[in-house]
Write a protein that holds these residues in place. Structure first.
Motif, PDB file in Angstrom:
ATOM      1  N   ILE A   1       0.611  -0.703  -0.079  1.00 29.89           N
ATOM      2  CA  ILE A   1       0.441  -0.216   0.039  1.00 29.89           C
ATOM      3  C   ILE A   1       0.531   1.078  -0.007  1.00 29.89           C
ATOM      4  O   ILE A   1      -0.029   2.105   0.285  1.00 29.89           O
ATOM      5  CB  ILE A   1      -1.055  -0.355   1.124  1.00 29.89           C
ATOM      6  CG1 ILE A   1      -2.637   0.690   1.242  1.00 29.89           C
ATOM      7  CG2 ILE A   1      -0.126   0.356   2.342  1.00 29.89           C
ATOM      8  CD1 ILE A   1      -2.871   0.762  -0.101  1.00 29.89           C
ATOM      9  N   ALA A   2       2.101   0.925  -0.398  1.00 26.02           N
ATOM     10  CA  ALA A   2       3.293   2.105  -0.089  1.00 26.02           C
ATOM     11  C   ALA A   2       2.858   3.078  -1.093  1.00 26.02           C
ATOM     12  O   ALA A   2       2.495   4.485  -1.050  1.00 26.02           O
ATOM     13  CB  ALA A   2       4.401   2.127   0.277  1.00 26.02           C
ATOM     14  N   GLY A   3       2.590   2.861  -2.606  1.00 20.49           N
ATOM     15  CA  GLY A   3       2.017   3.628  -3.357  1.00 20.49           C
ATOM     16  C   GLY A   3       0.327   4.232  -3.170  1.00 20.49           C
ATOM     17  O   GLY A   3      -0.020   4.714  -4.114  1.00 20.49           O
TER      18      GLY A   3
ATOM     19  N   GLN B   1      -5.997  -0.677   7.765  1.00 16.89           N
ATOM     20  CA  GLN B   1      -7.473  -0.859   6.824  1.00 16.89           C
ATOM     21  C   GLN B   1      -6.917  -0.021   5.845  1.00 16.89           C
ATOM     22  O   GLN B   1      -6.416   0.825   5.555  1.00 16.89           O
ATOM     23  CB  GLN B   1      -8.294   0.466   8.184  1.00 16.89           C
ATOM     24  CG  GLN B   1      -9.853   0.284   7.143  1.00 16.89           C
ATOM     25  CD  GLN B   1     -10.169   1.240   7.619  1.00 16.89           C
ATOM     26  OE1 GLN B   1     -10.071   1.703   8.574  1.00 16.89           O
ATOM     27  NE2 GLN B   1     -11.103   2.075   7.011  1.00 16.89           N
ATOM     28  N   GLY B   2      -7.420  -0.608   5.076  1.00 12.72           N
ATOM     29  CA  GLY B   2      -7.127   0.402   2.826  1.00 12.72           C
ATOM     30  C   GLY B   2      -9.275   1.074   2.569  1.00 12.72           C
ATOM     31  O   GLY B   2     -10.084   0.659   3.558  1.00 12.72           O
ATOM     32  N   HIS B   3      -9.306   1.528   1.925  1.00  7.07           N
ATOM     33  CA  HIS B   3     -10.432   1.958   1.796  1.00  7.07           C
ATOM     34  C   HIS B   3      -9.991   1.818  -0.319  1.00  7.07           C
ATOM     35  O   HIS B   3      -9.834   2.472  -0.208  1.00  7.07           O
ATOM     36  CB  HIS B   3     -11.088   3.226   2.666  1.00  7.07           C
ATOM     37  CG  HIS B   3     -12.615   2.606   2.162  1.00  7.07           C
ATOM     38  ND1 HIS B   3     -13.612   2.787   0.684  1.00  7.07           N
ATOM     39  CD2 HIS B   3     -13.512   2.949   3.847  1.00  7.07           C
ATOM     40  CE1 HIS B   3     -14.378   2.535   1.857  1.00  7.07           C
ATOM     41  NE2 HIS B   3     -14.742   2.822   3.184  1.00  7.07           N
TER      42      HIS B   3
ATOM     43  N   VAL C   1      -6.855  -2.437  -2.271  1.00 10.50           N
ATOM     44  CA  VAL C   1      -5.656  -3.167  -2.896  1.00 10.50           C
ATOM     45  C   VAL C   1      -6.532  -3.737  -4.511  1.00 10.50           C
ATOM     46  O   VAL C   1      -5.493  -3.428  -5.220  1.00 10.50           O
ATOM     47  CB  VAL C   1      -5.224  -4.749  -2.414  1.00 10.50           C
ATOM     48  CG1 VAL C   1      -3.956  -5.577  -3.047  1.00 10.50           C
ATOM     49  CG2 VAL C   1      -4.684  -4.034  -0.872  1.00 10.50           C
ATOM     50  N   HIS C   2      -7.242  -3.653  -5.059  1.00 14.81           N
ATOM     51  CA  HIS C   2      -8.208  -4.314  -5.824  1.00 14.81           C
ATOM     52  C   HIS C   2      -8.122  -3.007  -6.223  1.00 14.81           C
ATOM     53  O   HIS C   2      -8.139  -2.716  -8.370  1.00 14.81           O
ATOM     54  CB  HIS C   2      -9.316  -4.636  -5.740  1.00 14.81           C
ATOM     55  CG  HIS C   2      -9.714  -6.255  -4.747  1.00 14.81           C
ATOM     56  ND1 HIS C   2      -8.420  -7.101  -5.363  1.00 14.81           N
ATOM     57  CD2 HIS C   2     -10.202  -6.603  -4.077  1.00 14.81           C
ATOM     58  CE1 HIS C   2      -8.475  -7.642  -4.382  1.00 14.81           C
ATOM     59  NE2 HIS C   2      -9.887  -7.994  -3.579  1.00 14.81           N
TER      60      HIS C   2
ATOM     61  N   GLY D   1      -7.744   3.768  -3.734  1.00  9.46           N
ATOM     62  CA  GLY D   1      -8.256   3.064  -2.873  1.00  9.46           C
ATOM     63  C   GLY D   1      -7.279   4.138  -1.771  1.00  9.46           C
ATOM     64  O   GLY D   1      -6.593   4.999  -3.047  1.00  9.46           O
ATOM     65  N   ALA D   2      -6.989   3.364  -0.738  1.00  8.28           N
ATOM     66  CA  ALA D   2      -6.346   4.620  -0.250  1.00  8.28           C
ATOM     67  C   ALA D   2      -6.128   3.501   1.401  1.00  8.28           C
ATOM     68  O   ALA D   2      -6.378   2.723   1.765  1.00  8.28           O
ATOM     69  CB  ALA D   2      -6.638   6.096   0.355  1.00  8.28           C
TER      70      ALA D   2
END
Length: 468
Positions: free
Chosen positions: A222-224, A255-257, A299-300, A396-397
């Motif tokens: 998720i670093a990008g 937690q992403g979103h 991620v998707h 995504g974040a």
């Protein structure tokens, strides 16, 4: 300024308190209220000029089982055991069983205590079931925002006589060997420093999402992505823990979103998906099971061309979503596109008409049972998407990290050898959470769940230690 540990049992002390808490988000404020109720003198240290943190940026929804607020809407069969099972199922058994049980059993009493002792009003959202939850158990204050929840907790803390010191970034811990924190040094905006003595210390300073170096080290996938969290979440608790030899777990969890309006930076509720909405990429094609969860969806979405997706839904869902303040803000900001039909939708979004038409036709076939969804989503229980349509462009974040300091069932921080520190506690994002090591383990509401549940446990236990 880096977080530092100083092995010194006798630093100067400019002030002192029974319990010192680092961080004035929901976690720190709940811990402060609990410690104050137990009779402790409490100081909360807040780095910002005005407390806000991750809580104020969140949706403000807190999952809790077996509450009277659930019973008021007819949910009478929820239990901590069922909630714990949902937590473990979402992470495929990878969450810490101890922490899952602690969160599931502590959160309901904490929610009710905040109402009884401090007048915090709660409602239970029952318009749809959040992914992974077996019952309607998502609690919110009537305004349905994290900012409103934080404001109510802040007012309660002030009314309870909690001292909140703002503009005070905790930078150094003074520790006497091997396991006792003696004091905390704070840095003021003008460069001045002060040392606050403590009998117990609670770390409620969240995770490390705002520290790009730590994110790249522990969560490279998720670093990008965009970071949609508080800038103050720089990993101080993690760095102190490393220096102290504390046990650290699940640092790859987060937690992403997958639904942050782009370029507006406004959270779009996942309720749109759960009510039947879909996500398509720049070719107008779906790419995943949208009902799986908004965290892993980050991620998707980031894997799509340009790291962009479009949420597609209809007028009925749009009208429903306007009840959520964030969505209403996005609509007011012009992020929401409307179209009378597929032709208009293609024009409004710039997406290929043929791709959109094919995607909409395919999900209708799935809804009617004529075909199975290739991504595994069940459309048979949702209403058909019918014109007029609505759409919003999203990305995504990263919202917040889920790994951190491992704690025991009193929220005391554990050392590497498994023994607990004498007077050091952690909760919320500073502690290891209940999502396990993967983004897909995040169950809706896990962030505020551990902030309030573990904060409540930590505040009570810290007061007990301090007042011995």
């Amino acid at each position: 300024m880096a977080a530092v540990v100083i092995w010194d049992a006798t630093p100067r002390r400019d002030a002192s308190a029974d319990v010192v808490i680092v961080g004035a988000g929901a976690c720190g404020l709940v811990a402060a209220l609990r410690a104050r109720a137990a009779g402790a003198d409490v100081i909360v240290l807040e780095r910002d000029a005005s407390p806000s943190g991750s809580t104020a940026m969140s949706s403000g929804f807190v999952p809790a089982p077996s509450t009277r607020f659930q019973r008021a809407i007819g949910v009478r069969d929820d239990t901590p055991e069922l909630f714990e099972a949902d937590i473990m199922a979402k992470s495929h058994g990878a969450s810490s069983p101890l922490l899952a049980r602690l969160a599931a059993t502590a959160i309901g009493p904490a929610i009710e205590w905040l109402s009884d002792a401090h007048g915090i009003e709660w409602i239970v959202l029952d318009d749809f079931l959040y992914p992974g939850h077996a019952r309607h158990r998502m609690h919110a204050v009537p305004e349905k925002t994290g900012a409103a929840l934080h404001a109510r907790l802040l007012a309660a803390a002030e009314a309870a006589g909690v001292t909140i010191v703002t503009g005070a970034r905790a930078t150094r811990l003074f520790v006497s060997a091997p396991d006792r924190v003696e004091a905390v040094e704070i840095a003021r905006p003008d460069g001045a420093t002060e040392v606050i003595g403590c009998k117990a210390l609670v770390l409620a300073c969240s995770g490390f999402g705002g520290n790009a170096e730590l994110v790249a080290r522990h969560i490279p996938e998720i670093a990008g992505g965009l970071y949609y969290g508080h800038a103050g979440n720089t990993g101080d608790a993690l760095l102190w823990g490393e220096a102290l030899g504390a046990r650290l777990d699940h640092l790859s969890g987060y937690q992403g979103h997958g639904s942050l309006a782009h370029p507006h930076g406004i959270l779009i509720s996942w309720a749109l998906m759960m009510r039947g909405g879909i996500q398509v990429n720049m070719t107008g094609e779906r790419f995943s099971d949208e009902s799986g969860g908004y965290s892993e969806q980050a991620v998707h979405v980031l894997a799509q061309p340009g790291a962009i997706a479009w949420n597609i839904y209809d007028c009925t869902i749009h009208e429903f979503a306007l009840a959520f303040p964030d969505y209403a803000e996005a609509d007011k900001a012009g992020a929401i596109r409307a179209a009378p039909d597929v032709i208009g939708l293609a024009a409004a979004t710039g997406l290929p008409q043929a791709g959109l038409a094919a995607s909409l036709a395919a999900i209708e076939d799935c809804r009617l049972g004529r075909t199975a969804d290739p991504f595994g989503r069940d459309f048979t229980s949702v209403a058909p998407l019918a014109p007029p349509y609505h759409a919003v462009k999203v990305t995504g974040a990263l919202f917040h990290t889920q790994g951190g300091l491992m704690i025991d069932d009193d929220a005391r921080v554990l050392r590497g050898d498994g023994a607990a520190f004498a007077n050091l506690f952690a909760a919320g994002g500073a502690a290891c959470g209940v999502s396990g090591p993967q983004v897909s383990g995040y169950l809706s509401g896990n962030g505020l769940l551990t902030a309030i549940a573990f904060g409540s446990v930590a505040g009570t236990a810290a007061a007990t230690v301090a007042l011995r």
